[in-house]
Design a protein around this motif. Structure first.
Motif, PDB file in Angstrom:
ATOM      1  N   ASP A   1       0.996  -1.213   0.266  1.00 55.25           N
ATOM      2  CA  ASP A   1      -0.043   0.024   0.039  1.00 55.25           C
ATOM      3  C   ASP A   1       0.883   1.244  -0.027  1.00 55.25           C
ATOM      4  O   ASP A   1       2.210   1.119   0.169  1.00 55.25           O
ATOM      5  CB  ASP A   1      -0.802  -0.077   1.240  1.00 55.25           C
ATOM      6  CG  ASP A   1      -1.970   0.771   1.068  1.00 55.25           C
ATOM      7  OD1 ASP A   1      -2.359   1.412  -0.068  1.00 55.25           O
ATOM      8  OD2 ASP A   1      -3.062   1.032   1.958  1.00 55.25           O
ATOM      9  N   SER A   2       0.289   2.450  -0.131  1.00 52.28           N
ATOM     10  CA  SER A   2       1.007   3.751  -0.085  1.00 52.28           C
ATOM     11  C   SER A   2       0.286   4.660   0.701  1.00 52.28           C
ATOM     12  O   SER A   2      -1.168   4.647   0.438  1.00 52.28           O
ATOM     13  CB  SER A   2       1.676   4.155  -1.456  1.00 52.28           C
ATOM     14  OG  SER A   2       0.430   4.613  -2.132  1.00 52.28           O
ATOM     15  N   VAL A   3       0.813   5.582   1.348  1.00 53.89           N
ATOM     16  CA  VAL A   3       0.081   6.731   1.947  1.00 53.89           C
ATOM     17  C   VAL A   3       0.931   8.019   1.921  1.00 53.89           C
ATOM     18  O   VAL A   3       2.190   7.981   1.362  1.00 53.89           O
ATOM     19  CB  VAL A   3      -0.058   6.304   3.442  1.00 53.89           C
ATOM     20  CG1 VAL A   3      -0.986   5.184   3.693  1.00 53.89           C
ATOM     21  CG2 VAL A   3       1.358   5.878   3.920  1.00 53.89           C
ATOM     22  N   GLY A   4       0.269   9.059   2.182  1.00 52.84           N
ATOM     23  CA  GLY A   4       0.950  10.268   2.267  1.00 52.84           C
ATOM     24  C   GLY A   4       0.939  10.849   3.735  1.00 52.84           C
ATOM     25  O   GLY A   4       0.344  10.460   4.842  1.00 52.84           O
ATOM     26  N   THR A   5       2.241  11.713   4.180  1.00 52.14           N
ATOM     27  CA  THR A   5       2.031  12.184   5.454  1.00 52.14           C
ATOM     28  C   THR A   5       1.006  13.450   5.691  1.00 52.14           C
ATOM     29  O   THR A   5       0.639  13.512   6.683  1.00 52.14           O
ATOM     30  CB  THR A   5       3.335  12.575   5.992  1.00 52.14           C
ATOM     31  OG1 THR A   5       3.733  13.609   4.767  1.00 52.14           O
ATOM     32  CG2 THR A   5       4.383  11.712   6.308  1.00 52.14           C
TER      33      THR A   5
END
Ligand code: 4NP
Length: 155
Positions: free
Chosen positions: A36-40
Motif C-alpha cells: 500500500d502507499s500513503v502520504g504524511t
C-alpha cells in the motif's frame, strides 16, 4: 516481512508509483505481498494519482490510475512490516507518529534498498516536468527490484 508500505508527502506522485511498480513485480514473480502507499499530508486524500505519475507508469505498462490517496495512520505501524519513506521530511513526519521503538525500526528510506545507509531522497517531482517523474520511476523501479530479491529469498 511481506507487508510493505510506501510513504511520500501527498500520496499522489512518488509513493503510488512505488506501489504500482511493486504490485506489478510481485504479480510477475508470483509473490504474495501486501502493498500500500500513503502520504504524511492529507491535502490530496481521496484523489487519484497525479496525471503525470499515471502517464509515466502507463508508458511502462503499469496502471496506477485507480489508486486513491490516503493519509498515514497509527494503525499502519501495526499493519505493515516495513515502511519505506521518500525523503527526510517524510521520514520525520512518519517517525513522529511512531508510538514505540519497534514501530520506529520499521521505517527506512526507500533508496537505502539500493544505496544502504545513505538516506538518499527520492526527489519530489510535483513542481517539475514529466522528466522528473521518469527519473523517479527509474529510482523506484531499482528499489522495488531489491525488495523482490529480498522476498524471493524468504518465500
Ligand atoms: P508526493 O508529491 O509527495 O510524491 O505525492 C507531492 C504532491 C503534492 C504536494 C507535494 C508533493 N503538495 O504540496 O501538494
Amino acid at each position: 516481512m511481506n507487508r510493505i508500505l510506501f510513504v511520500c508527502l501527498g500520496n499522489i506522485c512518488r509513493s503510488p508509483m512505488a506501489e504500482g511498480i511493486l504490485r506489478h513485480k510481485a504479480e510477475k514473480y508470483g509473490l504474495k505481498l501486501k502493498i500500500d502507499s500513503v502520504g504524511t499530508g492529507s491535502w490530496h486524500a481521496g484523489e487519484n494519482p497525479d496525471k503525470r505519475a499515471t502517464k509515466t507508469a502507463k508508458d511502462r505498462g503499469i496502471d496506477i490510475s485507480k489508486l486513491i490517496a490516503r493519509q498515514i495512520t497509527e494503525d499502519d505501524f501495526e499493519n505493515f512490516d516495513m515502511i519505506y519513506v521518500a525523503d527526510a521530511e517524510v521520514y520525520d513526519g512518519v517517525v513522529d507518529l511512531a508510538l514505540n521503538r519497534e514501530h520506529k525500526l520499521k521505517v527506512d528510506y526507500i533508496m537505502n534498498l539500493v544505496h544502504p545507509d545513505l538516506n538518499m531522497p527520492v526527489p519530489d517531482p510535483y513542481f517539475g516536468g514529466i522528466d522528473g517523474f521518469e527519473k523517479v520511476f527509474d529510482m523506484l523501479d531499482k528499489a522495488c527490484e531489491t525488495i523482490i530479491l529480498k522476498v524471493k529469498n524468504t518465500q
